[in-house]
Design a protein around this motif. Sequence first.
Motif, PDB file in Angstrom:
ATOM      1  N   GLU A 293      -7.084  -1.171  -5.556  1.00  0.00           N
ATOM      2  CA  GLU A 293      -7.717  -0.983  -4.245  1.00  0.00           C
ATOM      3  C   GLU A 293      -8.422  -2.255  -3.781  1.00  0.00           C
ATOM      4  O   GLU A 293      -8.368  -2.612  -2.598  1.00  0.00           O
ATOM      5  CB  GLU A 293      -8.715   0.176  -4.317  1.00  0.00           C
ATOM      6  CG  GLU A 293      -8.057   1.541  -4.431  1.00  0.00           C
ATOM      7  CD  GLU A 293      -9.061   2.663  -4.568  1.00  0.00           C
ATOM      8  OE1 GLU A 293      -8.758   3.798  -4.161  1.00  0.00           O
ATOM      9  OE2 GLU A 293     -10.168   2.406  -5.105  1.00  0.00           O
TER      10      GLU A 293
ATOM     11  N   VAL B 239       0.840  -1.208   0.000  1.00  0.00           N
ATOM     12  CA  VAL B 239       0.000   0.000   0.000  1.00  0.00           C
ATOM     13  C   VAL B 239       0.868   1.249   0.000  1.00  0.00           C
ATOM     14  O   VAL B 239       0.634   2.202  -0.765  1.00  0.00           O
ATOM     15  CB  VAL B 239      -0.952   0.007   1.217  1.00  0.00           C
ATOM     16  CG1 VAL B 239      -1.644   1.365   1.350  1.00  0.00           C
ATOM     17  CG2 VAL B 239      -1.980  -1.107   1.091  1.00  0.00           C
TER      18      VAL B 239
ATOM     19  N   THR C 244      -5.673   9.088  -5.669  1.00  0.00           N
ATOM     20  CA  THR C 244      -6.173   9.108  -7.045  1.00  0.00           C
ATOM     21  C   THR C 244      -5.836  10.441  -7.716  1.00  0.00           C
ATOM     22  O   THR C 244      -6.110  11.499  -7.137  1.00  0.00           O
ATOM     23  CB  THR C 244      -7.698   8.907  -7.075  1.00  0.00           C
ATOM     24  OG1 THR C 244      -8.013   7.677  -6.429  1.00  0.00           O
ATOM     25  CG2 THR C 244      -8.208   8.860  -8.502  1.00  0.00           C
TER      26      THR C 244
ATOM     27  N   ASN D 212       0.934   3.886  -3.075  1.00  0.00           N
ATOM     28  CA  ASN D 212       0.504   5.260  -2.797  1.00  0.00           C
ATOM     29  C   ASN D 212       1.606   6.274  -3.098  1.00  0.00           C
ATOM     30  O   ASN D 212       1.333   7.387  -3.563  1.00  0.00           O
ATOM     31  CB  ASN D 212       0.061   5.396  -1.340  1.00  0.00           C
ATOM     32  CG  ASN D 212      -1.438   5.270  -1.178  1.00  0.00           C
ATOM     33  OD1 ASN D 212      -2.201   5.561  -2.098  1.00  0.00           O
ATOM     34  ND2 ASN D 212      -1.882   4.847  -0.007  1.00  0.00           N
TER      35      ASN D 212
ATOM     36  N   THR E  89      -8.033  -1.395   0.459  1.00  0.00           N
ATOM     37  CA  THR E  89      -7.960  -0.052   1.025  1.00  0.00           C
ATOM     38  C   THR E  89      -8.129   0.981  -0.079  1.00  0.00           C
ATOM     39  O   THR E  89      -8.103   0.653  -1.273  1.00  0.00           O
ATOM     40  CB  THR E  89      -6.612   0.173   1.744  1.00  0.00           C
ATOM     41  OG1 THR E  89      -6.659   1.412   2.466  1.00  0.00           O
ATOM     42  CG2 THR E  89      -5.464   0.222   0.752  1.00  0.00           C
ATOM     43  N   THR E  90      -8.308   2.230   0.325  1.00  0.00           N
ATOM     44  CA  THR E  90      -8.432   3.329  -0.631  1.00  0.00           C
ATOM     45  C   THR E  90      -7.053   3.908  -0.933  1.00  0.00           C
ATOM     46  O   THR E  90      -6.259   4.136  -0.013  1.00  0.00           O
ATOM     47  CB  THR E  90      -9.348   4.435  -0.075  1.00  0.00           C
ATOM     48  OG1 THR E  90     -10.639   3.881   0.194  1.00  0.00           O
ATOM     49  CG2 THR E  90      -9.486   5.579  -1.065  1.00  0.00           C
ATOM     50  N   LEU E  91      -6.772   4.127  -2.205  1.00  0.00           N
ATOM     51  CA  LEU E  91      -5.484   4.664  -2.624  1.00  0.00           C
ATOM     52  C   LEU E  91      -5.628   6.105  -3.113  1.00  0.00           C
ATOM     53  O   LEU E  91      -6.738   6.579  -3.386  1.00  0.00           O
ATOM     54  CB  LEU E  91      -4.895   3.805  -3.752  1.00  0.00           C
ATOM     55  CG  LEU E  91      -4.607   2.335  -3.417  1.00  0.00           C
ATOM     56  CD1 LEU E  91      -4.194   1.575  -4.672  1.00  0.00           C
ATOM     57  CD2 LEU E  91      -3.515   2.230  -2.351  1.00  0.00           C
TER      58      LEU E  91
END
Length: 224
Positions: free
Chosen positions: A203, A63, A212, A67, A208-210
């Motif tokens: 994701e 992650v 953008t 990111n 999880t949220t990355l």
Amino acid sequence: MSDRLDAPPQEYDPASMPAPSLANQRAPWYRRPWFLASSAIVVVAAVSIVTDLPHPITVAQDVAAQNAVLVQMRSDARECAFAVKESFHLYDRFSTGTLSPSQLATTKTYIAEDEVPCSFAGEPVYDLTNNVQITLTRAGQHIDAAHTALDHWISGTALKAIEDIRQLINGPASTGLRANLDYQAHELDRERLNVLGDIAQAERILGTTLVTPSLPVVSPPTGA
């Protein structure tokens, strides 16, 4: 005299030398230069192979790695994204005839400047193309696809769209140019969705949220 002057000189015969003398003349095979040099090459090659082998990483590390790339991608895309949004906005105003002569002159300057951050003349495009290092895990493969789509969104489609707008504002109306700008607007939206879709796939893998990249939504403008 004890030695004959006409006696033939003794030839060198290694076989006639005592065994200790032969041992002193040649080093063991494992100490010879050719073997030592070859061994050094093999060791260097082995170390290189081992260090290049993929090492498993944790989800948290994955992650963080993805990111970090996405933050760089978002930063590199920011100037061109602004330029695209501004160019289409100014062209809409030009198309509806709401620009005064002084505003039109300023608009032409702005459009010419907007081409730079979407071309290789701008540092963001060079950085996006040459300085992004992606960790190719399962998630990273989708980030790599998003990177490719974003690169084309910027230096391919966005640049062509802004060039079309510049020509339409600077010269007489051209049906072919207007049709091409309409096509580029559709391509910008399609490629934007590809970027977001690839990130969404990553994701789902990582749970999880990355980060953008922020890309504008553009619509085909009305012809002037």
